[in-house]
Motif scaffolding. Sequence first.
Motif, mmCIF file in Angstrom:
data_model
loop_
_atom_site.group_PDB
_atom_site.id
_atom_site.type_symbol
_atom_site.label_atom_id
_atom_site.label_comp_id
_atom_site.label_asym_id
_atom_site.label_seq_id
_atom_site.Cartn_x
_atom_site.Cartn_y
_atom_site.Cartn_z
ATOM 1 N N ASN A 4 -21.436 25.165 -4.198
ATOM 2 C CA ASN A 4 -22.070 26.120 -5.092
ATOM 3 C C ASN A 4 -21.423 26.059 -6.465
ATOM 4 O O ASN A 4 -20.214 25.859 -6.578
ATOM 5 C CB ASN A 4 -21.946 27.523 -4.503
ATOM 6 N N GLN A 5 -22.206 26.265 -7.497
ATOM 7 C CA GLN A 5 -21.704 26.098 -8.864
ATOM 8 C C GLN A 5 -21.105 27.370 -9.461
ATOM 9 O O GLN A 5 -20.558 27.336 -10.560
ATOM 10 C CB GLN A 5 -22.843 25.597 -9.769
ATOM 11 N N ILE A 6 -21.212 28.478 -8.756
ATOM 12 C CA ILE A 6 -20.622 29.724 -9.255
ATOM 13 C C ILE A 6 -19.130 29.737 -8.919
ATOM 14 O O ILE A 6 -18.743 29.534 -7.767
ATOM 15 C CB ILE A 6 -21.327 30.949 -8.658
ATOM 16 N N GLU A 40 -27.327 33.835 2.626
ATOM 17 C CA GLU A 40 -27.666 33.973 1.203
ATOM 18 C C GLU A 40 -29.167 33.922 0.988
ATOM 19 O O GLU A 40 -29.747 34.750 0.275
ATOM 20 C CB GLU A 40 -26.980 32.875 0.397
ATOM 21 N N GLN A 41 -29.826 32.957 1.613
ATOM 22 C CA GLN A 41 -31.267 32.788 1.423
ATOM 23 C C GLN A 41 -32.074 33.969 1.965
ATOM 24 O O GLN A 41 -33.176 34.246 1.485
ATOM 25 C CB GLN A 41 -31.720 31.480 2.067
ATOM 26 N N LYS A 42 -31.522 34.686 2.934
ATOM 27 C CA LYS A 42 -32.202 35.843 3.508
ATOM 28 C C LYS A 42 -31.957 37.123 2.703
ATOM 29 O O LYS A 42 -32.506 38.177 3.019
ATOM 30 C CB LYS A 42 -31.757 36.061 4.952
ATOM 31 N N GLY A 43 -31.131 37.032 1.670
ATOM 32 C CA GLY A 43 -30.990 38.158 0.756
ATOM 33 C C GLY A 43 -29.890 39.152 1.070
ATOM 34 O O GLY A 43 -29.926 40.292 0.578
ATOM 35 N N PHE A 44 -28.897 38.754 1.845
ATOM 36 C CA PHE A 44 -27.761 39.638 2.087
ATOM 37 C C PHE A 44 -26.792 39.600 0.901
ATOM 38 O O PHE A 44 -26.898 38.737 0.028
ATOM 39 C CB PHE A 44 -27.051 39.247 3.388
ATOM 40 N N ARG A 80 -17.257 27.851 -0.224
ATOM 41 C CA ARG A 80 -17.644 26.937 -1.294
ATOM 42 C C ARG A 80 -19.150 26.698 -1.358
ATOM 43 O O ARG A 80 -19.677 26.316 -2.398
ATOM 44 C CB ARG A 80 -16.944 25.581 -1.117
ATOM 45 N N ILE A 81 -19.867 26.951 -0.252
ATOM 46 C CA ILE A 81 -21.267 26.568 -0.176
ATOM 47 C C ILE A 81 -22.212 27.669 -0.631
ATOM 48 O O ILE A 81 -23.388 27.443 -0.843
ATOM 49 C CB ILE A 81 -21.622 26.125 1.266
#
Length: 298
Positions: A4-6, A40-44, A80-81
């Motif tokens: 992940n870039q953040i 993350e994709q599920k919006g938690f 990291r992901i």
Amino acid sequence: MITNQISPYVKRENFVKALNSGKLLRFPGAYNPMVAMLIEQKGFEGVYVSGAVMANSMGLPDIGFTTMTEVCLFASQIARITALPTLMDIDTGFGESMNVARCIQEIEHAGLSACHMEDQVNPKRCGHLDNKTIVPVNEMVQKIQTAAKAKSDPNFMIMARTDARASEGLEKTIDRMKAYVDAGADMIFPEAMYSEADFEAVRKAVSVPILANMTEFGKSKLLNTTQLSNLGVNVVIYPVTTQRLAMKAVEDGLDTIKEKGTQEDLLDKMQTRKRLYEVLKYEDYNAFDSQIYNFKLE
């Protein structure tokens, strides 16, 4: 993509802002990086890495077998992901004060946003088992003070978990929490609370954010997000839920293959190849190499 870039600093800052929003933050447990991507994709709002899950993933019971190096590697691969803040369990800190200091610096460097440390005697045991042994208050206070001094990012959140409810009662447990906050704990994790009234008492007693553990088959009633919000809880974790779901499905699937000699009847229970590639964002990698995603999935 690959990571992940953040930056970890931004994730920690985002976590602190979210805590200050007053909204309940939901942190399901991830037993591998791909589960973190789904969370993350599920919006938690965050990802949790459970000490029990890390031990279980290595085929070990949750009784203090894992080492600092093992859990740092495990948790860092998850942190990291995802763009979400990742909270990890560091059991009793893997030793005395100097060990705690090193642990905090290692996991901060590994990209975690927060950790929690408990006041059990090592070797510890699952927080929802009986006959846990608790260290003296001053011993835990020293560890928390060390952890607070060891961190370099002020937004890295150090949570103090207390397992004293069963052995010392609620009043003395609350006294411990207050001492832990005074020692520098940024959050409090009251483990194995018996009732909503327990959470109400904790919320009234401490000013820092509190965390609720909604683990299945434990001592705490499974409260829903509305109930937790009304109680003033800031973070809820579902530590072993995804691993339990997966292991039940795997066990049932193995039984079917053994009985019927084929997995044909299980296909509707499986994540498809297409869905797997969507979760992994497989097609995005084509921007780097057109040889990667040069096919079609039916």
